[in-house]
Design an enzyme around this catalytic site. Structure first.
Site, PDB file in Angstrom:
ATOM      1  N   THR A 109      81.755  23.408   8.362  1.00 17.19           N
ATOM      2  CA  THR A 109      80.877  24.484   8.853  1.00 17.19           C
ATOM      3  C   THR A 109      81.188  24.707  10.330  1.00 17.19           C
ATOM      4  OG1 THR A 109      79.101  24.037   7.296  1.00 17.19           O
ATOM      5  CG2 THR A 109      78.441  24.956   9.410  1.00 17.19           C
TER       6      THR A 109
ATOM      7  N   ARG B  65      72.173  28.372  -4.343  1.00 17.78           N
ATOM      8  CA  ARG B  65      71.704  27.434  -3.312  1.00 17.78           C
ATOM      9  C   ARG B  65      72.006  28.000  -1.919  1.00 17.78           C
ATOM     10  NH1 ARG B  65      74.196  24.539   1.203  1.00 17.78           N
ATOM     11  NH2 ARG B  65      73.019  22.634   1.541  1.00 17.78           N
ATOM     12  N   VAL B  66      71.034  27.947  -1.034  1.00 15.72           N
ATOM     13  CA  VAL B  66      71.233  28.350   0.357  1.00 15.72           C
ATOM     14  C   VAL B  66      70.929  27.151   1.239  1.00 15.72           C
ATOM     15  CG1 VAL B  66      70.393  29.846   2.210  1.00 15.72           C
ATOM     16  CG2 VAL B  66      70.699  30.775  -0.097  1.00 15.72           C
ATOM     17  N   GLY B  67      71.821  26.873   2.169  1.00 10.98           N
ATOM     18  CA  GLY B  67      71.630  25.727   3.068  1.00 10.98           C
ATOM     19  C   GLY B  67      70.907  26.124   4.339  1.00 10.98           C
ATOM     20  N   ASP B  68      71.052  25.275   5.337  1.00  5.23           N
ATOM     21  CA  ASP B  68      70.347  25.499   6.610  1.00  5.23           C
ATOM     22  C   ASP B  68      71.031  26.524   7.513  1.00  5.23           C
ATOM     23  OD1 ASP B  68      72.481  23.527   6.734  1.00  5.23           O
ATOM     24  OD2 ASP B  68      71.957  23.351   8.853  1.00  5.23           O
TER      25      ASP B  68
ATOM     26  N   THR C 168      75.196  21.188  11.723  1.00  4.89           N
ATOM     27  CA  THR C 168      76.100  21.005  10.578  1.00  4.89           C
ATOM     28  C   THR C 168      75.753  19.694   9.898  1.00  4.89           C
ATOM     29  OG1 THR C 168      78.362  20.557   9.882  1.00  4.89           O
ATOM     30  CG2 THR C 168      77.847  20.076  12.183  1.00  4.89           C
ATOM     31  N   GLY C 169      75.725  19.717   8.584  1.00 12.76           N
ATOM     32  CA  GLY C 169      75.404  18.490   7.866  1.00 12.76           C
ATOM     33  C   GLY C 169      74.699  18.791   6.564  1.00 12.76           C
TER      34      GLY C 169
ATOM     35  N   GLY D 115      72.368  20.255   4.559  1.00 13.63           N
ATOM     36  CA  GLY D 115      71.491  21.380   4.857  1.00 13.63           C
ATOM     37  C   GLY D 115      70.046  21.179   4.447  1.00 13.63           C
TER      38      GLY D 115
END
Ligand code: ASP
Length: 373
Positions: free
Chosen positions: A239, A267-270, A290-291, A293
């Protein structure tokens, strides 16, 4: 800032078919990879010399100690699994991205323009899990997320799960500036892109051999029922993000990603969530994360760091360390952040073995780091 295209040699894509760890014997394809990486390095050098003819030091912004920090993802990034050629390719690309943003800032441009431009460079490079180099979902497609935030106005824009947008960070900025909304997703975001004259790209634009092989490996592992086995070392990193402070004293932050390997069903991350993966406020700081999410969303990581700086008066370093090295670690949430406060202090904590990161100080000195040491 939507100009300044960078094209990555096709040969680099082919070279990325090979895993980072290489056999000691030099096969023809290894030689090809080395040639490709040399070409990339040469391309990087040429680009830099064309665009940055004078010493960056002489153009340094004077107000802040640091003007820009970028990251290319956190995760299991180990010296032992990196070849010198790959390491150089990462360092060169991070340097180009940083200089692209720095050049804008040194000419008096805005932190928003610098953040967008630096992220576009990394989105166009197949090395990172964003734009061109995005990972594949469980369905074997690429779904991209991005967000950007202006610390002066608190305006923000985000897109999630887009599949045909070459530079999601620029679409996020269009959402911020040309729509009444903060976040648009999927086909709706792409409809909006068309109304803004953004040319959509076919899905195969995002196909890279390296990511496809990782997908096939992971799919085989899942199909065999061995989901508890050690994950691929490529998992969960790449990312990209940037934070910057411009001469006018305005902070901005942005993040762009392909999400996590094998993510499922929308799916949606952070990364596109304002407050979780991205936040900027001139009264406190700018953060890009980053990581894992899901942990960043649950902990509202980026906004929490800024709130700690603003309300409890702790230093940026303390606030970022407390969230990343204590809160996230206590919950087993892997990752890191880049953060910058309104005075230009920076912090780059991460609780994973490595994080691609780079920053430039007010005298133009560039530092690029990858590993934990
Ligand atoms: N934070 C991203 C996500 O969860 C992944 C990453 O940073 O590598 O989508």
């Amino acid at each position: 800032m939507r100009s300044g295209k960078l094209y990555w040699p096709n040969t680099l894509l082919k070279s990325l078919a090979r895993p980072a760890r290489q056999a000691p014997q030099r096969s023809p394809s290894t030689r090809n990879m080395q040639r490709s990486l040399l070409r990339l390095a040469a391309c990087a050098g040429l680009f830099a010399s064309l665009c940055f003819p004078s010493a960056l030091r002489s153009q340094a912004a004077s107000a802040a100690s640091f003007v820009m920090v970028i990251h290319g993802g956190a995760g299991t990034i180990l010296r032992s699994s990196m070849t010198p050629e790959m390491e150089k390719a990462y360092i060169d690309t991070l340097t180009i991205a940083l200089r692209t943003g720095y050049q804008i800032l040194s000419r008096g441009g805005t932190s928003l323009d610098a953040v967008e431009a630096a992220i576009r460079v990394m989105e166009d490079c197949p090395l990172f899990n964003a734009g061109k180099g995005a990972v594949f979902t469980a369905n074997g497609v690429n779904e991209l997320d991005a967000s950007i935030m202006d610390g002066k106005t608190l305006n923000a824009g985000a897109v999630a799960a887009v599949e045909h947008v070459r530079n999601p960070i620029s679409l996020a900025r269009l959402v911020m500036e040309k729509s009444p909304h903060v976040m648009m997703v999927g086909s709706g975001a792409e409809e909006f892109a068309k109304t803004q004259g953004v040319k959509l790209v076919p899905p195969y634009y995002f196909w890279t051999d390296r990511r496809w092989r990782a997908y096939e490996r992971e799919k085989a592992r899942e199909d065999s029922g061995k989901t508890g086995a050690a994950p691929d070392v490529d998992k969960k990193f790449g990312t990209v993000g940037a934070v910057a402070l411009d001469r006018a004293g305005n902070l901005a932050a942005g993040t762009s990603t392909g999400g996590t390997d094998m993510k499922r069903y929308g799916r949606v991350g952070d990364s596109p969530i304002i407050g979780a993966g991205t936040y900027a406020n001139n009264l406190s700081c700018a953060v890009s994360g980053t990581g894992d999410g899901e942990f960043f969303i649950r902990n509202n990581v980026a906004a929490d760091i800024c709130a700690r700086v603003r309300y409890s008066g702790v230093s940026l370093q303390q606030a970022a360390d407390d969230v990343v090295m204590k809160e996230l670690v206590a919950q087993n949430g892997g990752g890191g952040v880049i953060a910058m406060d309104r005075k230009g202090n920076i912090a780059t904590p991460f609780n994973t073995p490595g994080m691609y990161r780079a920053w430039v100080t007010s005298d133009g000195t560039i530092t690029v780091k990858i590993y934990g040491d």
